[in-house]
Design an enzyme around this catalytic site. Structure first.
Site, short mmCIF file in Angstrom:
data_model
loop_
_atom_site.label_atom_id
_atom_site.label_comp_id
_atom_site.label_asym_id
_atom_site.label_seq_id
_atom_site.Cartn_x
_atom_site.Cartn_y
_atom_site.Cartn_z
N LYS A 147 26.68 -4.02 -2.16
CA LYS A 147 28.15 -3.95 -2.34
C LYS A 147 28.79 -3.18 -1.18
O LYS A 147 29.99 -2.94 -1.21
CB LYS A 147 28.48 -3.24 -3.66
CG LYS A 147 27.88 -3.88 -4.88
CD LYS A 147 28.15 -2.99 -6.11
CE LYS A 147 27.12 -3.23 -7.19
NZ LYS A 147 27.10 -2.13 -8.18
N HIS A 185 5.26 5.86 11.50
CA HIS A 185 4.71 5.68 10.15
C HIS A 185 3.78 6.88 9.89
O HIS A 185 2.56 6.75 9.85
CB HIS A 185 3.95 4.36 10.08
CG HIS A 185 3.68 3.85 8.70
ND1 HIS A 185 3.84 4.61 7.56
CD2 HIS A 185 3.24 2.63 8.28
CE1 HIS A 185 3.51 3.88 6.50
NE2 HIS A 185 3.15 2.67 6.91
N ARG A 194 11.24 3.94 3.16
CA ARG A 194 10.91 2.99 4.24
C ARG A 194 12.20 2.25 4.59
O ARG A 194 12.92 1.78 3.69
CB ARG A 194 9.85 2.00 3.81
CG ARG A 194 9.69 0.85 4.81
CD ARG A 194 8.48 0.00 4.53
NE ARG A 194 7.26 0.73 4.82
CZ ARG A 194 6.04 0.17 4.80
NH1 ARG A 194 5.89 -1.10 4.48
NH2 ARG A 194 4.97 0.89 5.09
N ARG A 197 0.79 -1.22 0.00
CA ARG A 197 0.00 0.00 0.00
C ARG A 197 0.83 1.28 0.00
O ARG A 197 0.58 2.20 -0.77
CB ARG A 197 -0.90 0.08 1.25
CG ARG A 197 -2.18 -0.63 1.15
CD ARG A 197 -2.55 -1.16 2.52
NE ARG A 197 -1.55 -2.15 2.87
CZ ARG A 197 -1.63 -3.42 2.46
NH1 ARG A 197 -2.65 -3.83 1.78
NH2 ARG A 197 -0.67 -4.29 2.75
N THR A 198 1.80 1.35 0.90
CA THR A 198 2.51 2.62 1.09
C THR A 198 3.26 3.00 -0.18
O THR A 198 3.13 4.12 -0.68
CB THR A 198 3.47 2.51 2.29
OG1 THR A 198 2.75 2.00 3.40
CG2 THR A 198 4.06 3.86 2.64
N1 CP Z 1 -0.03 -0.08 5.96
C1 CP Z 1 1.13 -0.36 5.36
O1 CP Z 1 2.17 0.21 5.67
O2 CP Z 1 1.06 -1.30 4.37
P1 CP Z 1 2.27 -1.76 3.47
O3 CP Z 1 3.30 -2.41 4.38
O4 CP Z 1 1.70 -2.71 2.47
O5 CP Z 1 2.88 -0.55 2.84
#
Ligand code: CP
Length: 315
Positions: free
Chosen positions: A80, A129, A101, A51-52
Protein backbone atom coordinates in the site's frame (compact mmCIF):
# COMPACT_ATOMS: atom_id res chain seq x y z
CA UNK A 1 22.87 3.10 23.92
CA UNK A 2 25.13 0.49 22.25
CA UNK A 3 23.87 -0.58 18.82
CA UNK A 4 23.88 -4.39 18.90
CA UNK A 5 22.85 -4.78 15.25
CA UNK A 6 24.73 -7.12 12.92
CA UNK A 7 24.89 -5.38 9.54
CA UNK A 8 28.25 -6.48 8.12
CA UNK A 9 30.66 -9.14 9.30
CA UNK A 10 33.40 -6.61 8.46
CA UNK A 11 32.38 -4.81 11.67
CA UNK A 12 33.61 -7.79 13.76
CA UNK A 13 37.13 -8.29 15.09
CA UNK A 14 38.93 -11.64 15.09
CA UNK A 15 38.22 -11.90 18.81
CA UNK A 16 34.49 -11.32 18.27
CA UNK A 17 34.33 -13.96 15.53
CA UNK A 18 36.13 -16.48 17.77
CA UNK A 19 33.80 -15.59 20.64
CA UNK A 20 30.71 -16.23 18.44
CA UNK A 21 32.20 -19.55 17.31
CA UNK A 22 32.58 -20.56 20.97
CA UNK A 23 28.96 -19.60 21.56
CA UNK A 24 27.84 -21.64 18.55
CA UNK A 25 29.77 -24.62 19.98
CA UNK A 26 27.83 -24.26 23.24
CA UNK A 27 24.55 -24.31 21.33
CA UNK A 28 25.61 -27.28 19.24
CA UNK A 29 26.21 -29.17 22.50
CA UNK A 30 22.86 -28.07 23.97
CA UNK A 31 20.49 -26.37 21.47
CA UNK A 32 17.27 -26.51 23.55
CA UNK A 33 17.07 -23.87 26.28
CA UNK A 34 14.76 -21.20 27.74
CA UNK A 35 17.33 -18.40 27.49
CA UNK A 36 15.01 -16.18 25.42
CA UNK A 37 11.75 -16.81 27.24
CA UNK A 38 9.57 -13.68 27.05
CA UNK A 39 11.40 -12.34 23.98
CA UNK A 40 9.92 -11.84 20.52
CA UNK A 41 12.04 -12.26 17.38
CA UNK A 42 10.70 -10.75 14.11
CA UNK A 43 11.78 -12.19 10.76
CA UNK A 44 11.08 -9.80 7.87
CA UNK A 45 11.90 -11.41 4.53
CA UNK A 46 11.51 -9.10 1.54
CA UNK A 47 13.23 -11.77 -0.62
CA UNK A 48 12.71 -15.55 -0.79
CA UNK A 49 14.59 -17.82 1.60
CA UNK A 50 14.48 -21.38 2.89
CA UNK A 51 17.52 -21.91 5.12
CA UNK A 52 18.14 -18.45 6.54
CA UNK A 53 14.56 -17.76 7.62
CA UNK A 54 13.81 -21.26 8.89
CA UNK A 55 17.10 -21.60 10.76
CA UNK A 56 16.70 -18.18 12.42
CA UNK A 57 13.14 -19.12 13.40
CA UNK A 58 14.26 -22.54 14.65
CA UNK A 59 17.06 -20.87 16.58
CA UNK A 60 14.58 -18.53 18.27
CA UNK A 61 12.11 -21.33 18.97
CA UNK A 62 14.75 -23.63 20.45
CA UNK A 63 15.77 -20.80 22.81
CA UNK A 64 12.20 -20.23 24.01
CA UNK A 65 11.45 -17.00 22.11
CA UNK A 66 8.31 -16.35 20.08
CA UNK A 67 8.54 -15.52 16.41
CA UNK A 68 6.53 -13.08 14.28
CA UNK A 69 7.14 -11.93 10.72
CA UNK A 70 6.54 -12.51 7.06
CA UNK A 71 8.14 -14.56 4.31
CA UNK A 72 6.54 -12.64 1.48
CA UNK A 73 6.34 -8.82 1.36
CA UNK A 74 3.27 -9.04 -0.87
CA UNK A 75 1.17 -9.78 2.24
CA UNK A 76 2.33 -6.60 4.03
CA UNK A 77 1.27 -2.95 3.91
CA UNK A 78 4.39 -2.27 1.86
CA UNK A 79 2.08 -3.04 -1.08
CA UNK A 80 0.00 0.00 0.00
CA UNK A 81 3.07 2.23 -0.07
CA UNK A 82 4.38 1.93 3.50
CA UNK A 83 8.08 2.75 3.61
CA UNK A 84 10.85 0.53 4.97
CA UNK A 85 11.41 3.04 7.78
CA UNK A 86 7.77 2.94 8.88
CA UNK A 87 7.69 -0.85 8.65
CA UNK A 88 10.80 -1.10 10.83
CA UNK A 89 9.45 1.43 13.35
CA UNK A 90 6.18 -0.52 13.61
CA UNK A 91 7.82 -3.92 14.06
CA UNK A 92 10.15 -2.40 16.68
CA UNK A 93 7.01 -1.83 18.75
CA UNK A 94 6.37 -5.55 18.80
CA UNK A 95 9.73 -7.36 18.72
CA UNK A 96 13.01 -7.31 20.68
CA UNK A 97 15.16 -8.01 17.62
CA UNK A 98 14.50 -7.88 13.87
CA UNK A 99 16.06 -10.32 11.40
CA UNK A 100 15.70 -8.81 7.93
CA UNK A 101 16.47 -9.89 4.37
CA UNK A 102 16.07 -7.20 1.72
CA UNK A 103 16.79 -6.97 -1.98
CA UNK A 104 18.39 -3.50 -1.67
CA UNK A 105 22.09 -3.20 -0.83
CA UNK A 106 22.41 -1.05 2.28
CA UNK A 107 18.87 -1.74 3.52
CA UNK A 108 20.13 -3.42 6.68
CA UNK A 109 22.49 -0.53 7.48
CA UNK A 110 19.63 1.93 6.99
CA UNK A 111 17.27 -0.14 9.16
CA UNK A 112 19.90 -0.33 11.92
CA UNK A 113 20.18 3.47 11.91
CA UNK A 114 16.45 4.04 12.37
CA UNK A 115 15.41 1.06 14.51
CA UNK A 116 15.31 1.24 18.31
CA UNK A 117 15.91 -2.55 18.45
CA UNK A 118 18.85 -4.53 16.97
CA UNK A 119 18.73 -5.49 13.30
CA UNK A 120 20.34 -8.72 12.09
CA UNK A 121 21.11 -8.59 8.39
CA UNK A 122 19.88 -11.80 6.74
CA UNK A 123 21.20 -10.66 3.34
CA UNK A 124 20.98 -7.29 1.56
CA UNK A 125 21.10 -7.53 -2.22
CA UNK A 126 24.50 -8.57 -3.54
CA UNK A 127 26.19 -6.86 -0.59
CA UNK A 128 26.52 -8.85 2.65
CA UNK A 129 25.20 -12.01 4.31
CA UNK A 130 26.91 -11.95 7.71
CA UNK A 131 24.95 -14.76 9.38
CA UNK A 132 25.84 -17.03 6.45
CA UNK A 133 29.47 -16.06 6.95
CA UNK A 134 29.30 -16.96 10.64
CA UNK A 135 28.00 -20.43 9.79
CA UNK A 136 30.58 -20.75 7.00
CA UNK A 137 33.37 -19.83 9.41
CA UNK A 138 31.99 -22.21 12.02
CA UNK A 139 31.89 -24.97 9.39
CA UNK A 140 35.47 -24.26 8.29
CA UNK A 141 36.66 -24.20 11.90
CA UNK A 142 34.91 -27.50 12.67
CA UNK A 143 36.28 -29.29 9.62
CA UNK A 144 39.81 -27.83 9.46
CA UNK A 145 40.44 -27.31 13.19
CA UNK A 146 41.52 -23.71 12.55
CA UNK A 147 40.61 -20.63 10.51
CA UNK A 148 44.23 -19.62 10.01
CA UNK A 149 46.18 -19.96 6.73
CA UNK A 150 43.46 -21.79 4.78
CA UNK A 151 43.40 -22.14 0.99
CA UNK A 152 39.84 -21.17 0.11
CA UNK A 153 38.60 -21.64 -3.45
CA UNK A 154 35.50 -19.59 -4.32
CA UNK A 155 33.73 -20.86 -7.42
CA UNK A 156 30.91 -19.53 -9.58
CA UNK A 157 29.09 -16.22 -9.28
CA UNK A 158 31.63 -14.04 -7.51
CA UNK A 159 30.07 -10.87 -8.91
CA UNK A 160 26.61 -11.09 -7.35
CA UNK A 161 27.20 -13.67 -4.60
CA UNK A 162 26.89 -11.84 -1.29
CA UNK A 163 28.15 -14.86 0.68
CA UNK A 164 31.59 -14.66 -0.94
CA UNK A 165 31.75 -10.90 -0.42
CA UNK A 166 30.99 -11.33 3.29
CA UNK A 167 33.52 -14.14 3.62
CA UNK A 168 36.37 -12.08 2.18
CA UNK A 169 35.89 -9.35 4.73
CA UNK A 170 35.65 -11.77 7.67
CA UNK A 171 38.71 -13.77 6.65
CA UNK A 172 41.03 -10.73 6.64
CA UNK A 173 41.87 -11.66 10.25
CA UNK A 174 43.06 -15.19 9.39
CA UNK A 175 45.72 -14.92 6.62
CA UNK A 176 43.86 -16.95 3.97
CA UNK A 177 44.85 -17.50 0.34
CA UNK A 178 41.80 -17.12 -1.87
CA UNK A 179 41.42 -18.60 -5.35
CA UNK A 180 38.67 -16.92 -7.36
CA UNK A 181 37.28 -19.26 -10.04
CA UNK A 182 34.69 -17.54 -12.21
CA UNK A 183 33.85 -16.76 -15.80
CA UNK A 184 34.92 -13.26 -16.80
CA UNK A 185 31.30 -12.06 -16.68
CA UNK A 186 31.01 -13.12 -13.01
CA UNK A 187 34.51 -12.29 -11.78
CA UNK A 188 35.11 -10.95 -8.28
CA UNK A 189 34.36 -7.20 -8.47
CA UNK A 190 37.35 -4.85 -8.44
CA UNK A 191 36.17 -3.27 -5.19
CA UNK A 192 36.60 -6.62 -3.35
CA UNK A 193 39.94 -7.30 -5.01
CA UNK A 194 41.07 -3.89 -3.83
CA UNK A 195 39.80 -4.81 -0.37
CA UNK A 196 42.05 -7.89 -0.50
CA UNK A 197 45.08 -5.84 -1.58
CA UNK A 198 44.41 -3.18 1.08
CA UNK A 199 44.19 -5.85 3.80
CA UNK A 200 47.08 -8.05 2.67
CA UNK A 201 44.79 -10.91 1.61
CA UNK A 202 46.44 -13.12 -1.05
CA UNK A 203 44.34 -14.07 -4.05
CA UNK A 204 44.74 -15.84 -7.41
CA UNK A 205 42.22 -15.66 -10.25
CA UNK A 206 41.28 -18.55 -12.56
CA UNK A 207 38.79 -19.11 -15.32
CA UNK A 208 39.63 -22.85 -15.66
CA UNK A 209 37.83 -25.23 -13.28
CA UNK A 210 39.33 -28.72 -13.19
CA UNK A 211 41.00 -31.29 -10.90
CA UNK A 212 44.42 -29.61 -11.18
CA UNK A 213 43.14 -26.13 -10.34
CA UNK A 214 41.32 -27.28 -7.17
CA UNK A 215 43.96 -29.78 -5.96
CA UNK A 216 45.34 -27.36 -3.34
CA UNK A 217 41.99 -26.46 -1.75
CA UNK A 218 41.21 -26.81 1.95
CA UNK A 219 37.75 -25.41 1.29
CA UNK A 220 35.99 -25.54 -2.09
CA UNK A 221 33.16 -23.03 -1.81
CA UNK A 222 30.67 -23.50 -4.65
CA UNK A 223 28.04 -20.85 -5.41
CA UNK A 224 24.88 -20.59 -7.50
CA UNK A 225 24.65 -18.13 -10.38
CA UNK A 226 22.30 -15.50 -8.95
CA UNK A 227 19.63 -15.31 -11.66
CA UNK A 228 17.58 -12.75 -9.74
CA UNK A 229 20.41 -10.16 -9.89
CA UNK A 230 20.87 -10.20 -13.69
CA UNK A 231 19.38 -7.35 -15.72
CA UNK A 232 20.07 -9.28 -18.97
CA UNK A 233 18.63 -12.82 -18.84
CA UNK A 234 20.48 -13.73 -22.06
CA UNK A 235 23.71 -13.19 -20.17
CA UNK A 236 22.41 -15.45 -17.37
CA UNK A 237 21.68 -18.19 -19.92
CA UNK A 238 25.23 -17.89 -21.27
CA UNK A 239 26.93 -18.39 -17.91
CA UNK A 240 24.48 -20.40 -15.77
CA UNK A 241 25.92 -23.88 -16.42
CA UNK A 242 29.56 -22.89 -16.86
CA UNK A 243 30.95 -24.58 -13.72
CA UNK A 244 29.60 -27.96 -12.62
CA UNK A 245 31.60 -29.87 -9.98
CA UNK A 246 31.77 -33.53 -11.01
CA UNK A 247 32.91 -36.49 -8.93
CA UNK A 248 35.99 -37.21 -11.05
CA UNK A 249 37.22 -33.65 -10.45
CA UNK A 250 37.90 -34.62 -6.81
CA UNK A 251 40.58 -37.18 -7.80
CA UNK A 252 43.47 -34.94 -6.69
CA UNK A 253 41.71 -33.24 -3.76
CA UNK A 254 43.29 -33.22 -0.30
CA UNK A 255 41.67 -35.87 1.94
CA UNK A 256 40.67 -33.13 4.40
CA UNK A 257 39.20 -30.83 1.75
CA UNK A 258 35.52 -29.96 2.30
CA UNK A 259 33.00 -28.75 -0.25
CA UNK A 260 30.79 -25.96 1.02
CA UNK A 261 27.84 -24.29 -0.69
CA UNK A 262 25.51 -21.72 0.89
CA UNK A 263 22.66 -23.40 -1.05
CA UNK A 264 20.25 -23.51 -2.78
CA UNK A 265 22.07 -25.65 -5.34
CA UNK A 266 20.86 -25.38 -8.92
CA UNK A 267 23.42 -26.94 -11.26
CA UNK A 268 26.80 -26.48 -9.56
CA UNK A 269 27.40 -29.81 -7.80
CA UNK A 270 26.63 -33.20 -9.30
CA UNK A 271 24.26 -35.19 -7.07
CA UNK A 272 26.70 -38.14 -6.99
CA UNK A 273 29.01 -35.96 -4.84
CA UNK A 274 26.47 -35.81 -2.00
CA UNK A 275 27.71 -39.17 -0.63
CA UNK A 276 31.40 -38.34 -1.05
CA UNK A 277 33.28 -37.60 2.21
CA UNK A 278 34.35 -34.21 0.81
CA UNK A 279 30.72 -33.04 0.68
CA UNK A 280 29.81 -30.90 3.69
CA UNK A 281 27.02 -28.57 2.49
CA UNK A 282 24.14 -30.21 4.33
CA UNK A 283 26.06 -30.25 7.63
CA UNK A 284 27.03 -26.65 6.87
CA UNK A 285 23.35 -25.67 6.69
CA UNK A 286 22.76 -27.44 10.02
CA UNK A 287 25.59 -25.42 11.56
CA UNK A 288 23.51 -22.38 10.63
CA UNK A 289 21.13 -23.17 13.45
CA UNK A 290 23.87 -22.96 16.11
CA UNK A 291 25.57 -19.93 14.55
CA UNK A 292 22.23 -18.11 14.41
CA UNK A 293 21.40 -19.00 18.01
CA UNK A 294 24.67 -17.27 18.90
CA UNK A 295 23.88 -14.23 16.76
CA UNK A 296 20.37 -13.73 18.18
CA UNK A 297 21.72 -14.02 21.73
CA UNK A 298 24.52 -11.58 20.98
CA UNK A 299 22.06 -9.07 19.50
CA UNK A 300 20.00 -9.32 22.70
CA UNK A 301 23.02 -8.78 24.97
CA UNK A 302 23.27 -12.39 26.18
CA UNK A 303 26.94 -13.24 26.70
CA UNK A 304 29.00 -16.40 26.30
CA UNK A 305 29.24 -16.50 30.10
CA UNK A 306 25.43 -16.33 30.32
CA UNK A 307 25.21 -19.27 27.91
CA UNK A 308 27.85 -21.28 29.79
CA UNK A 309 26.13 -20.61 33.13
CA UNK A 310 22.65 -21.20 31.73
CA UNK A 311 20.53 -23.50 33.88
CA UNK A 312 17.52 -23.56 31.54
CA UNK A 313 18.79 -26.40 29.35
CA UNK A 314 16.10 -28.84 28.20
CA UNK A 315 17.47 -32.31 27.54
N1 CP B 1 22.08 -19.64 2.02
C1 CP B 1 20.93 -18.97 1.96
O1 CP B 1 20.87 -17.77 2.18
O2 CP B 1 19.83 -19.74 1.67
P1 CP B 1 18.35 -19.21 1.62
O3 CP B 1 18.27 -18.19 0.48
O4 CP B 1 17.49 -20.41 1.36
O5 CP B 1 18.04 -18.52 2.90
Amino acid sequence: MENRSLVSIADHTREKIEYLIQMAQEFERRPNRHLLEGKVVATLFFEPSTRTRLSFETAANRLGARVIGFADPKVTSGTKGETLKDTIMMVSNYADVIVMRHYLEGAARYASEVAPVPIVNAGDGANQHPSQTMLDLYSMYKTQGTLDNLNIYLVGDLKYGRTVHSMLTAMRHFSPTFHFIAPEELAMPETYKKYCRDHGIKYVEHTEFDADVIAGADILYMTRVQKERFTDLMEYERVKDRYLLKLDMLAKAKPTMKILHPLPRVNEIEYSIDDDPHAYYFEQARNGLYARQALICDALGITLEDVKNDKTIIL
